[in-house]
Design a protein around this motif. Structure first.
Motif, short mmCIF file in Angstrom:
data_model
loop_
_atom_site.label_atom_id
_atom_site.label_comp_id
_atom_site.label_asym_id
_atom_site.label_seq_id
_atom_site.Cartn_x
_atom_site.Cartn_y
_atom_site.Cartn_z
N LEU A 130 -4.41 -1.38 10.07
CA LEU A 130 -5.35 -1.10 8.89
C LEU A 130 -6.92 -1.07 9.98
CD1 LEU A 130 -5.61 -1.03 6.07
CD2 LEU A 130 -5.93 -3.54 6.00
N SER A 156 1.07 -1.83 3.27
CA SER A 156 0.75 -1.37 2.11
C SER A 156 1.28 0.02 1.74
CB SER A 156 -0.65 -1.53 2.12
OG SER A 156 -1.08 -0.81 1.03
N ASP A 185 -2.62 6.88 1.15
CA ASP A 185 -3.73 7.45 1.90
C ASP A 185 -3.96 8.12 3.14
OD1 ASP A 185 -5.12 6.08 -0.40
OD2 ASP A 185 -5.86 4.21 1.08
N PRO A 231 -9.44 7.14 3.74
CA PRO A 231 -8.06 7.38 4.17
C PRO A 231 -8.03 7.96 5.39
CG PRO A 231 -8.65 8.21 1.80
CD PRO A 231 -10.08 7.59 2.31
N ARG A 247 -1.83 2.39 1.38
CA ARG A 247 -2.31 2.72 2.57
C ARG A 247 -1.48 4.25 3.21
NH1 ARG A 247 -5.06 -0.17 0.25
NH2 ARG A 247 -5.33 1.97 -0.93
N MET A 267 -6.58 5.57 7.93
CA MET A 267 -4.92 5.23 7.90
C MET A 267 -4.35 6.49 8.70
SD MET A 267 -4.82 2.43 6.96
CE MET A 267 -2.91 2.35 7.28
N ALA A 301 -10.77 0.68 5.50
CA ALA A 301 -9.57 1.72 5.61
C ALA A 301 -9.06 1.94 4.39
CB ALA A 301 -8.45 1.04 6.46
N ALA A 302 -9.31 0.99 3.27
CA ALA A 302 -9.00 1.16 1.82
C ALA A 302 -9.86 2.28 1.21
CB ALA A 302 -8.75 -0.06 1.04
#
Length: 194
Positions: A57, A112, A118, A67, A115, A70, A63-64
């Motif tokens: 991450l 996740s 993403d 994208p 992610r 990721m 990173a959330a």
């Protein structure tokens, strides 16, 4: 655990269940970032049976919202980290991200599902930086829907000996995909198959 227990309570299920908790990022019982788990839930008791193969991450919570980070983590995990700077040249941090990933600095592992979506959206060029929550996943779904149904990718996923579902094979197929719609549809079909 809370998501699955809430569904059980809502539907009056008192027996033990197996549940998939597929979400963004949350703190797991082992102190790592979860979000793609297979859990056995029996009321207040919960046991993790498996989860998604962890990806870095990069930049933590950043990173959330970005994208491309990721997607860079996927490239790095596939031994293609030298492509990050050029592929994401429009992102100011891209040039130094490979070194962060090499040293695992500010790159905690996460399982996740959010992610992973993403990463897929970014690899297909659909969304590099989000303006609102779930923008990348929405773009990926819309692109797949417009393209229509496709078959799941043969050998598009692996199950590791330690119970991780590894989606890197299908993600690797998106790196050089020339038709974003086909790639988005294949990603969804392969995920369902996995």
């Amino acid at each position: 655990h809370a998501h699955i227990a809430a569904l059980c309570a809502e539907h009056g299920v008192e027996a033990p269940v197996l549940g998939l908790a597929l979400d963004g990022v949350g703190l797991g019982t082992d102190g790592t970032a979860w979000g793609g788990e297979l859990l056995q839930v029996d009321g207040a008791r919960c046991q993790r049976l498996g989860g998604l193969f962890p990806l870095a991450l990069p930049g933590g919570d950043r990173a959330a919202r970005e994208p491309w980070r990721m997607a860079a983590a996927v490239l790095h995990s596939l031994g293609r980290g030298d492509e990050i700077a050029q592929r994401f040249a429009a992102q100011p941090a891209a040039a130094g991200l490979s070194q962060l990933l090499d040293r695992t600095v500010r790159c905690p592992p996460t399982s996740s599902m959010g992610r992973v979506f993403d990463a897929a959206a970014s690899l297909l060029g659909l969304c590099q930086v989000m303006d609102f929550e779930a923008q990348a996943a929405i773009a990926l779904e819309q692109c797949a829907t417009r393209f229509g149904p496709v078959a799941a990718m043969t050998k598009g996923w692996l199950l590791t000996d330690d119970g991780h579902l590894d989606l890197r094979p299908v993600l690797a197929s998106l790196i050089d995909e020339t038709d974003a719609g086909r790639g988005a549809a294949r990603f969804h079909a392969t995920l369902v198959d996995a």
